[in-house]
Structure formats: C-alpha cells, structure tokens
Design a protein around this motif. Structure first.
Motif, short mmCIF file in Angstrom:
data_model
loop_
_atom_site.label_atom_id
_atom_site.label_comp_id
_atom_site.label_asym_id
_atom_site.label_seq_id
_atom_site.Cartn_x
_atom_site.Cartn_y
_atom_site.Cartn_z
N ALA A 149 -8.92 6.76 11.08
CA ALA A 149 -9.17 7.82 12.06
C ALA A 149 -7.87 8.48 12.51
N ALA A 150 -6.80 7.68 12.60
CA ALA A 150 -5.50 8.20 13.03
C ALA A 150 -4.62 8.60 11.86
N ARG A 151 -5.18 8.49 10.64
CA ARG A 151 -4.45 8.79 9.39
C ARG A 151 -3.17 7.97 9.29
N ARG A 152 -3.27 6.70 9.65
CA ARG A 152 -2.14 5.79 9.52
C ARG A 152 -2.25 4.99 8.22
N VAL A 153 -2.40 5.73 7.13
CA VAL A 153 -2.48 5.12 5.80
C VAL A 153 -1.28 5.61 4.98
N ARG A 154 -0.58 4.68 4.34
CA ARG A 154 0.62 5.01 3.58
C ARG A 154 0.56 4.38 2.19
N LEU A 155 1.41 4.87 1.31
CA LEU A 155 1.63 4.20 0.03
C LEU A 155 3.03 3.60 0.05
N ALA A 156 3.12 2.33 -0.34
CA ALA A 156 4.42 1.68 -0.54
C ALA A 156 4.66 1.65 -2.05
N TYR A 157 5.78 2.19 -2.48
CA TYR A 157 6.04 2.37 -3.90
C TYR A 157 6.91 1.24 -4.45
N GLN A 158 6.51 0.71 -5.61
CA GLN A 158 7.26 -0.33 -6.29
C GLN A 158 7.56 0.12 -7.71
N PRO A 159 8.81 -0.03 -8.18
CA PRO A 159 9.13 0.43 -9.52
C PRO A 159 8.55 -0.46 -10.61
N VAL A 160 8.18 0.15 -11.72
CA VAL A 160 7.77 -0.56 -12.92
C VAL A 160 8.78 -0.15 -14.00
N VAL A 161 9.59 -1.10 -14.45
CA VAL A 161 10.70 -0.78 -15.34
C VAL A 161 10.30 -0.99 -16.81
N LEU A 162 11.03 -0.35 -17.69
CA LEU A 162 10.77 -0.49 -19.11
C LEU A 162 11.24 -1.85 -19.61
#
Length: 279
Positions: free
Chosen positions: A40-53
């Motif tokens: 409701a408060a739009r307190r949704v985030r994405l936490a980004y994690q790298p995927v390496v070759l």
C-alpha cells in the motif's frame, strides 16, 4: 534464486489447535499484514546480486533482482521472511507486479544491463502483471532481450500448460527463462524436456562445500551434464568460497552467483549516490 525459505507446510497439521500449526498460522497472518502494508505504501524494492561468468569471474553476466519489502520502521525484509505466506494470496501477485515494474524500469534506464526477475507461475494468468510486461515489451526497445524471468520447479508445475504457452510466446520476443533451484525437487528432467528453459540454476544445497564433498561433486557434475545435453546455461547458486568456484570452473560451469562475488544490495553500482548528484 528466489530467496524464500522452503517451509514444508503440507506436513503441518491444519488444525490450529495444534501448537505448531497455530504458531505458523499466526506468523503467516503477521507476514501477510506486513506485506500488504508495504504494498500500500509502495515500500517494495529489488536488491541486486551479480551473477558472474564461469570462465571470467571478473565479469558480470547479469544481475538478479531479489524482492525486498520495507517494514514501517524502514527495516529491509528479505523474501524468505514472507514469500511462503503470501505466495497464494493477492499480495503475492501484487509483489510480483511491483518487482516486475522495478526491474523493467531499471532495464529501461540502463541499456547495458541484463536482469533476472523472480516470478510465480501464478502471475502468468494475472492481468495486471501481464499488462506491465507487455506494455514494456511493446515499447520497441532492447528490454526483452535483456530480461530473464525466473521461476522455481515447484511454481512451474502449478499450471504447466499455461507456463509452456507463455514461455513460447515470450521467448519469441527475446525474453529468456531461468529455472531456479534445479535439482532440489523430483521433476527437473521433466521440466527440462517439456518447458524449454534457457538456463538452470543449480540449487545452493549442492554447491555449498562442493570442493570437499564427493557426494555434492557427483550431483553437481550430473546436473551440469544434463543441462548441457539440453543446451541450457548452468548457473551455480550460493558460491561462497574460492575453492567452490575453482571446482565449478573445472566442470565448465556457465555462471556463478553468491557472496563470494557480491551480496544483494538495494544500492547497486549503477545507482548514483545522493552526494555525487549534489557535487
């Protein structure tokens, strides 16, 4: 790697007079209420994690966007704390919508990035989620070819016919699909044959300690061989030590993800720091 703890709720008595069932039910209600307030408060985030070759661990192949919500104190709550409770609810679909919006926005603003976004198969038939996806793909940019949609084995099997049709439609647009938790269930080979995923992510339980565990070595070796037979990219989850990475590289692993290469963060490298903007 949808980092929700897999809770065997089917083994828990449904009668809430059972202390364990009552505790789980109370916990679930609290989790759903917390998530609904965050939505409701739009307190949704994405936490980004790298995927390496795998062949060049100094290079990031893509990033995974892991869903987080902020509680009313601003504390970041990872998906494992709430996803099992909200997966079958309307809140679960809304979470997927907000995560998709965030990931697509990041792709649109950063043409050099490729991002994997977690989803539930239940969202395939959710009109709002479909509208968000198709609106962005219809904008004629390069988003489709830089988007990876990731779902678990268990999720894909909920509505297999719907998922296979959806995957075929989206793959024709350039979207890739990743199968999460490969090897964790008993349906992996059927999924590979019937669904046509572009990549598989080997479950972290087999990767942890693999350098010194002959059983895990045999399992990972077999999973890599099966994925290779189906011409799918392999990603090893939960890589935490150099020894694990070295062993995986001897197998020709396609990519690696884990704390050895970076923790999930809501402030990834492409996000400009406020003080830099003021300078």
């Amino acid at each position: 790697m949808r980092d929700a703890t897999r809770i065997p709720r089917a083994d828990i008595p449904r009668d809430e007079s059972s202390p364990l069932a009552a505790a789980i039910a109370t916990q679930d209600r609290q989790a759903v209420a917390m998530v609904e307030a965050a939505i409701a408060a739009r307190r949704v985030r994405l936490a980004y994690q790298p995927v390496v070759l795998g062949a060049a661990p100094d290079r990031v192949g893509f990033w995974e966007g892991l869903t987080r919500v902020l509680d009313d104190t601003g504390r970041v709550i990872p998906a494992r704390e709430f996803m099992a409770a909200v997966e079958v609810t309307e809140a679960g679909r809304q979470i997927d919508c907000l995560a998709l919006e965030a990931g697509l926005s990041t792709l649109r603003q950063n043409p050099g990035l490729r991002i994997a976004i977690n989803m539930s198969a239940r969202s395939v038939g959710y009109p709002r989620w479909q509208r968000i996806l198709k609106r962005e793909l219809g904008a004629r940019g390069t988003v489709a070819e830089r988007l990876i949609l990731e779902m678990s084995e268990a999720s894909a099997l909920i509505v297999p016919d719907l998922v296979t049709a959806f995957m075929g439609e989206m793959q024709a647009e350039g979207v890739a699909f990743s199968l999460d938790d490969f090897g964790a269930g008993f349906t992996s080979f059927r999924l590979l044959r019937d669904f046509g995923f572009d990549m598989v992510k080997i479950d972290g339980q087999f990767v942890r300690g693999v350098a010194g565990n002959p059983d895990n070595q045999a399992l990972v070796r077999a999973l890599v061989a099966v994925a290779r037979q189906f011409d799918m990219v392999t990603v090893a989850e939960a890589v935490e030590t150099a020894a694990e990475a070295a062993f995986l590289q001897t197998l020709g692993i396609g990519a690696m993800q884990g704390y050895l290469y970076g923790v999930p963060t809501v402030r990834p490298p492409w996000v400009e720091e406020p003080q830099r903007r003021r300078a």
